[in-house]
Design a protein around this motif. Structure first.
Motif, PDB file in Angstrom:
ATOM      1  N   ILE A  29       1.041  -1.360   0.110  1.00 23.15           N
ATOM      2  CA  ILE A  29       0.067  -0.119  -0.061  1.00 23.15           C
ATOM      3  C   ILE A  29       0.910   1.145  -0.157  1.00 23.15           C
ATOM      4  N   SER A  30       2.067   1.038   0.749  1.00 25.91           N
ATOM      5  CA  SER A  30       3.067   2.359   0.998  1.00 25.91           C
ATOM      6  C   SER A  30       3.514   2.942  -0.913  1.00 25.91           C
ATOM      7  N   VAL A  31       3.639   1.803  -1.655  1.00 21.11           N
ATOM      8  CA  VAL A  31       4.033   2.111  -3.061  1.00 21.11           C
ATOM      9  C   VAL A  31       3.148   3.232  -3.688  1.00 21.11           C
ATOM     10  N   PRO A  32       1.765   2.911  -3.941  1.00 15.85           N
ATOM     11  CA  PRO A  32       1.054   4.095  -4.499  1.00 15.85           C
ATOM     12  C   PRO A  32       0.870   5.373  -3.568  1.00 15.85           C
ATOM     13  N   PHE A  33       1.063   5.227  -2.337  1.00  9.81           N
ATOM     14  CA  PHE A  33       0.831   6.258  -1.626  1.00  9.81           C
ATOM     15  C   PHE A  33       2.182   7.287  -1.852  1.00  9.81           C
ATOM     16  N   SER A  34       3.240   6.399  -1.687  1.00 13.77           N
ATOM     17  CA  SER A  34       4.535   7.387  -2.047  1.00 13.77           C
ATOM     18  C   SER A  34       4.732   7.852  -3.434  1.00 13.77           C
ATOM     19  N   ILE A  35       4.049   7.358  -4.299  1.00 17.11           N
ATOM     20  CA  ILE A  35       4.198   7.958  -5.674  1.00 17.11           C
ATOM     21  C   ILE A  35       3.236   9.152  -5.574  1.00 17.11           C
ATOM     22  N   PHE A  36       1.990   8.739  -5.163  1.00 19.77           N
ATOM     23  CA  PHE A  36       0.985  10.050  -4.981  1.00 19.77           C
ATOM     24  C   PHE A  36       1.813  11.183  -4.531  1.00 19.77           C
ATOM     25  N   TYR A  37       2.423  10.859  -3.118  1.00 19.76           N
ATOM     26  CA  TYR A  37       2.775  11.928  -2.179  1.00 19.76           C
ATOM     27  C   TYR A  37       4.119  12.741  -3.112  1.00 19.76           C
ATOM     28  N   ILE A  38       4.714  12.065  -3.723  1.00 14.73           N
ATOM     29  CA  ILE A  38       5.976  12.721  -4.529  1.00 14.73           C
ATOM     30  C   ILE A  38       5.624  13.592  -5.608  1.00 14.73           C
ATOM     31  N   LEU A  41       3.980  16.588  -4.022  1.00 12.95           N
ATOM     32  CA  LEU A  41       5.333  17.497  -3.744  1.00 12.95           C
ATOM     33  C   LEU A  41       5.943  18.161  -5.031  1.00 12.95           C
ATOM     34  N   LEU A  42       6.149  17.567  -6.059  1.00 14.39           N
ATOM     35  CA  LEU A  42       6.841  18.000  -7.470  1.00 14.39           C
ATOM     36  C   LEU A  42       5.875  18.986  -8.016  1.00 14.39           C
ATOM     37  N   ALA A  69      -1.665  25.471  -3.626  1.00 16.11           N
ATOM     38  CA  ALA A  69      -0.315  24.794  -3.728  1.00 16.11           C
ATOM     39  C   ALA A  69      -0.023  24.552  -2.311  1.00 16.11           C
ATOM     40  N   VAL A  70       0.210  25.641  -1.427  1.00 17.80           N
ATOM     41  CA  VAL A  70       0.568  25.552  -0.043  1.00 17.80           C
ATOM     42  C   VAL A  70      -0.293  24.506   0.968  1.00 17.80           C
ATOM     43  N   THR A  71      -1.692  24.747   0.628  1.00 17.58           N
ATOM     44  CA  THR A  71      -2.550  23.980   1.169  1.00 17.58           C
ATOM     45  C   THR A  71      -2.592  22.464   1.093  1.00 17.58           C
ATOM     46  N   ASP A  72      -2.039  22.321  -0.187  1.00 20.27           N
ATOM     47  CA  ASP A  72      -2.167  20.890  -0.796  1.00 20.27           C
ATOM     48  C   ASP A  72      -0.771  20.166  -0.107  1.00 20.27           C
ATOM     49  N   ILE A  73       0.217  20.928  -0.279  1.00 21.97           N
ATOM     50  CA  ILE A  73       1.463  20.317   0.425  1.00 21.97           C
ATOM     51  C   ILE A  73       1.437  20.166   1.873  1.00 21.97           C
ATOM     52  N   GLY A  74       0.480  21.179   2.465  1.00 21.60           N
ATOM     53  CA  GLY A  74       0.298  20.932   3.885  1.00 21.60           C
ATOM     54  C   GLY A  74      -0.413  19.699   4.231  1.00 21.60           C
ATOM     55  N   MET A  75      -1.708  19.562   3.504  1.00 18.30           N
ATOM     56  CA  MET A  75      -2.578  18.386   3.830  1.00 18.30           C
ATOM     57  C   MET A  75      -1.975  17.036   3.928  1.00 18.30           C
TER      58      MET A  75
END
Length: 312
Positions: A29-38, A41-42, A69-75
Motif C-alpha cells: 500500500i505504501s508504494v502508490p501512497f509514496s508515488i502520489f505524495y512525491i 510535492l513535485l 499549492a501550499v495547502t495541498d502540500i500541507g494536507m
C-alpha cells in the motif's frame, strides 16, 4: 503542550494501527501512497517556483493558485511521513500532544483549502461578469487579505476541537485504527461523554462545507446568467473554459471530503479498511491532481513549464 496530558496515570502515547485488516499489505500500500505524495510535492513545488520566478504570473489568479499549492502540500505532509513510518518501520507510537497537534493542523489546512476554493470562484465571477473592473477589484493585496481572513476563520473554527478533547479522559487502551489522528477517531478513543465533541465536529463540517458550497454555487449561478446573455457561442465557450479547471478541482476536493466525513459518522456498515483508505486518498489524490489540472488547463502555466523544460 504539557496540558494535553489528559489522564493522571498510564502511558501518554497513542498507537496508530495503520489500516486494520491490511497490516500484511502495508508495504504494498505504501508504494502508490509514496508515488502520489512525491507527484503532489513535485507538482505543487513547481507551481510555487514558476509563479515566484516569472513576473508575468504575479497576478491574483496565480497568487490564489500558490495558496492552493501550499495547502495541498500541507494536507499531504501532515499525514504521509507518519503513515509511511507505520507502513515501513511499524513506528506506530505518537504522543497525545503530537496527535492533537496533527489533528489541529490538518483540519485547519483543509478548512483553509475550502476558503481558497471560494475565493477562486469569486475570482472567476469577477473575471467573467465584470472584466473591465477586474484589475481594480482583485488586486494582489486584496487577495492576500482574503487569504488571511480564510486562515483566521480556519484557526478559530478548528481550535475548539483539540480544546474540547483536552477536557475528556482517554481510555487506557489508546489505540486508533487509522494512519493519522482523524478527529472522530480520536473522539472514539475517549471514555468520557463525547456528545459535545461529536456535535461540534458535525456542525462545523456541515456549516463550513455548506456555506462554502453555497457561495461557490452563487458565484457560478451569476456566471451562468452572465454567459447566457452573451449571443456569441464562441464567447460562451471562452467564458466557460476559464472556469473548467476550478470546477474540476472543486469536484476532486469536495466529493471525497464529504463522503469521508459522512461515512465516518453514519455509515457503520462500511468496512474500516475501506473508510481509512478513502480518508488517506482524500488527502493524497486532490493535492496530486490539482497542479496537473491547472497545468493542463492554464496556457500561461503550460508555456512557462515548456520554457524551463527546453532549458534543461
Amino acid at each position: 503542550m504539557s496540558a494535553f496530558n489528559l489522564t493522571p496515570s498510564g502511558p501518554s502515547a497513542v498507537i496508530l494501527n495503520g489500516i486494520p485488516g491490511l497490516e500484511a499489505a502495508h508495504i504494498w500500500i505504501s508504494v502508490p501512497f509514496s508515488i502520489f505524495y512525491i507527484i503532489s510535492l513535485l507538482g505543487n513545488v513547481m507551481i510555487l517556483f514558476l509563479v515566484s520566478k516569472e513576473q508575468t504570473l504575479h497576478k491574483p489568479m496565480f497568487l490564489l493558485l500558490c495558496m492552493l499549492a501550499v495547502t495541498d502540500i500541507g494536507m499531504s505532509t501532515c499525514v504521509m511521513p507518519k503513515a509511511l513510518c507505520i507502513f515501513w518501520f511499524s513506528f506506530k507510537d505518537i504522543t497525545v500532544d503530537g496527535c492533537l497537534t496533527q489533528m489541529f493542523f490538518l483540519n485547519t489546512i483543509t478548512t483553509m483549502h475550502s476558503a481558497i476554493l471560494v475565493t477562486m470562484a469569486f475570482d472567476r465571477y469577477v473575471a467573467i461578469c465584470d472584466p473591465l473592473r477586474y484589475a481594480a477589484i482583485l488586486t494582489n493585496a486584496r487577495i492576500a487579505k482574503l487569504g488571511l481572513v480564510g486562515l483566521i476563520r480556519a484557526v478559530l473554527l478548528v481550535l475548539p476541537e483539540p480544546l474540547l478533547l483536552r477536557r475528556l479522559p482517554f481510555c487506557t487502551n489508546r489505540v486508533i485504527p487509522h494512519t493519522y489522528c482523524e478527529h472522530m477517531a480520536v473522539v472514539k478513543m475517549s471514555c468520557g461523554d463525547t456528545r459535545v465533541n461529536r456535535t461540534y465536529s458535525l456542525v462545523i463540517t456541515l456549516v463550513v462545507i455548506g456555506l462554502d458550497l453555497t457561495l461557490i454555487g452563487l458565484s457560478y449561478g451569476l456566471i451562468i446568467r452572465a454567459v447566457l446573455r452573451i449571443s456569441s457561442k464562441k464567447a460562451h465557450q471562452k467564458a466557460l473554459n476559464t472556469c473548467t479547471a476550478h470546477i474540476c478541482v472543486m469536484l476532486v476536493s469536495y466529493t471525497p471530503k464529504l463522503f469521508s466525513a459522512l461515512t465516518h459518522r453514519f455509515a457503520q456498515d462500511i468496512a474500516a479498511h475501506v473508510h481509512i483508505l478513502l480518508a488517506n486518498l482524500y488527502l493524497l489524490v486532490p493535492p496530486m491532481l490539482n497542479p496537473i489540472i491547472y497545468g493542463v488547463k492554464t496556457k500561461e502555466l503550460r508555456d512557462k513549464v515548456g520554457k524551463y523544460i527546453c532549458r534543461m
